[in-house]
Write a protein that holds these residues in place. Structure first.
Motif, mmCIF file in Angstrom:
data_model
loop_
_atom_site.group_PDB
_atom_site.id
_atom_site.type_symbol
_atom_site.label_atom_id
_atom_site.label_comp_id
_atom_site.label_asym_id
_atom_site.label_seq_id
_atom_site.Cartn_x
_atom_site.Cartn_y
_atom_site.Cartn_z
ATOM 1 N N ASN A 13 48.329 -49.714 47.379
ATOM 2 C CA ASN A 13 48.908 -48.950 48.720
ATOM 3 C C ASN A 13 47.964 -49.523 49.686
ATOM 4 O OD1 ASN A 13 51.004 -47.985 47.187
ATOM 5 N ND2 ASN A 13 49.793 -46.247 46.632
ATOM 6 N N VAL A 15 46.717 -49.163 53.171
ATOM 7 C CA VAL A 15 46.807 -48.380 54.159
ATOM 8 C C VAL A 15 46.769 -48.871 55.484
ATOM 9 C CG1 VAL A 15 45.761 -46.217 55.240
ATOM 10 C CG2 VAL A 15 45.505 -46.587 52.664
ATOM 11 N N ASP A 16 47.853 -48.249 56.398
ATOM 12 C CA ASP A 16 48.023 -48.899 57.636
ATOM 13 C C ASP A 16 46.987 -47.951 58.519
ATOM 14 O OD1 ASP A 16 48.372 -49.472 60.122
ATOM 15 O OD2 ASP A 16 50.780 -49.771 59.949
ATOM 16 N N TRP A 17 46.043 -48.170 58.928
ATOM 17 C CA TRP A 17 45.151 -47.249 59.546
ATOM 18 C C TRP A 17 45.138 -46.903 60.911
ATOM 19 C CZ3 TRP A 17 42.028 -44.893 56.138
ATOM 20 C CH2 TRP A 17 41.416 -45.559 55.197
ATOM 21 N N ASN A 19 48.558 -46.493 61.895
ATOM 22 C CA ASN A 19 49.846 -45.852 61.690
ATOM 23 C C ASN A 19 49.902 -44.820 60.753
ATOM 24 O OD1 ASN A 19 51.942 -47.251 63.927
ATOM 25 N ND2 ASN A 19 50.722 -49.042 62.932
ATOM 26 N N ARG A 20 49.368 -43.641 61.095
ATOM 27 C CA ARG A 20 49.251 -42.765 59.957
ATOM 28 C C ARG A 20 48.902 -41.352 60.628
ATOM 29 N NH1 ARG A 20 44.154 -41.750 56.894
ATOM 30 N NH2 ARG A 20 45.598 -41.860 55.179
ATOM 31 N N ASP A 21 48.849 -40.292 59.959
ATOM 32 C CA ASP A 21 48.342 -39.052 60.341
ATOM 33 C C ASP A 21 46.902 -38.778 60.096
ATOM 34 O OD1 ASP A 21 50.997 -38.951 61.380
ATOM 35 O OD2 ASP A 21 51.614 -37.354 59.979
ATOM 36 N N TYR A 22 46.299 -38.285 61.255
ATOM 37 C CA TYR A 22 44.826 -37.828 60.753
ATOM 38 C C TYR A 22 44.622 -36.443 60.943
ATOM 39 C CZ TYR A 22 43.718 -42.647 60.671
ATOM 40 O OH TYR A 22 43.700 -44.014 60.523
ATOM 41 N N ALA A 37 49.127 -37.431 65.008
ATOM 42 C CA ALA A 37 49.865 -38.436 64.514
ATOM 43 C C ALA A 37 49.579 -39.790 65.276
ATOM 44 C CB ALA A 37 51.349 -38.144 64.934
ATOM 45 N N ARG A 39 50.066 -43.767 66.166
ATOM 46 C CA ARG A 39 50.974 -44.924 66.127
ATOM 47 C C ARG A 39 50.527 -45.829 67.034
ATOM 48 N NH1 ARG A 39 51.581 -41.885 62.789
ATOM 49 N NH2 ARG A 39 53.377 -40.568 61.975
ATOM 50 N N GLY A 101 43.413 -44.033 51.478
ATOM 51 C CA GLY A 101 43.322 -43.144 52.726
ATOM 52 C C GLY A 101 42.902 -41.757 52.711
#
Length: 331
Positions: A13, A15-17, A19-22, A37, A39, A101
């Motif tokens: 997988n 990870v799209d760093w 476009n993700r939630d932190y 969030a 984006r 991630g």
């Protein structure tokens, strides 16, 4: 013919760093992380406990990948976080496992008495078993407008379940006189002068005498021998608690560039979100800058406003940085 079968390889997988939630704290503006969030590398945080701000404007500044001992393949993510309304920003460095991630941890906040230092995003790397970055720290002659000038190379290692900071110490200031009129004022002091110093420590720090004895009142405002007229150092029980600037010291300024004569609107815009207008008992108006960052807690800069501009200002501990206390000159 019997069909050949092969074991299926596990799917990776990616990870799209961007476009993700932190989960972030805006470098410890709040104690508990809140969801951000992200984006296309940016995001706005409005929900959760974000202190007294309307929103945080967050941006992913840089990612760096590599291997760290005991952790394996990791990705470091540097975040830019600007609470609004305000005129400052914070940075936060967190580390995640590259394959899924999941978060490993974050580097500690820099414990400095002045404005927070600034990471140089392009310098962030993982090499030789360490996380590393160049970071600029504020020196005594630096201002908020011009930015920090002291470059240090910082590294972090994973030890005992957390990241440990290793930094090169700044060279000590040259011995001798330190012209107070050239030093910016913060809630924590003025150049080498730091809140909490004794009078002897303060005199040694600037290389200039602070003559006289504490008066019989609860606090005493001392002048600096050979220092600028209009600069007063407030002590109580041999402890520096505030720095008071009056006329004719119109060139002495805060780190953000505010000085006697600055307009009321400029003060409000400079410290937006962290300044309050109050009406003192003696009348008139005061603007009180009370920074929310943990390193500044309990300290303020108070500006007295007259005819739409700063007439005088005082910085230091909240209970002592006031214009009408029972203070007097030295005996």
């Amino acid at each position: 013919m019997e069909e050949n079968t092969y074991p299926k390889l596990p799917q990776s997988n990616v990870v799209d760093w961007e476009n993700r939630d932190y989960r972030l704290t805006c470098d410890d503006i709040v104690d508990k992380p809140v969801q951000a969030a992200i984006r296309n590398g940016k995001g706005i945080v409005k929900s959760g406990d974000i202190s007294r701000y309307d929103r945080w404007e967050v941006e992913l500044q840089r990612t760096a990948q590599g291997r760290l001992p005991h952790l394996g393949n990791v990705t470091a993510v540097l975040f830019y976080c600007s609470p609004q309304p305000s005129n400052f920003f914070m940075q936060e460095l967190r580390v995640y496992r590259t394959d899924d991630g999941s978060e490993i941890g974050r580097t500690p906040t820099f414990n400095v008495p002045e404005l927070p230092p600034q990471y140089q995003p392009k310098s962030l790397v993982i090499k030789n078993g360490r996380l590393a970055a160049a970071v600029k720290f504020y020196g005594p002659d630096d201002s908020h407008a011009n930015g920090p000038s002291i470059l240090r190379h910082i590294t972090w290692t994973w030890e005992n379940g957390r990241f440990t900071t290793h930094e090169a110490h700044a060279k000590p200031e040259a011995q001798g006189r330190s012209d107070p009129s050239r030093q910016p004022i913060t809630v924590n002091g003025m150049g080498p002068l730091k809140m909490g110093m004794s009078r002897n420590e303060a005199a040694r720090a600037i290389g200039m005498p602070i003559p006289g004895e504490e008066g019989r009142r609860v606090c005493t405002d001392f002048t600096v021998e050979g220092g600028p007229e209009g600069l007063l150092l407030r002590f109580t029980s041999d402890r520096l608690v505030a720095i008071y600037v009056t006329r004719p010291a119109t060139t002495i300024a805060t780190r953000s560039g505010i000085h006697i004569g600055t307009t009321r609107d400029d003060v409000l815009n400079t410290y937006a979100g962290e300044i309050t207008a109050v009406t003192p008992d003696y009348g008139g108006e005061e603007l009180v800058f009370a920074p929310s960052a943990p390193g500044f807690a309990g300290r303020v800069i108070r500006f007295e406003i007259s005819d739409g501009a700063v007439e005088t200002f005082i910085a230091g501990e909240r209970d002592w940085a006031v214009f009408a206390p029972s203070c007097g000159g030295p005996e």
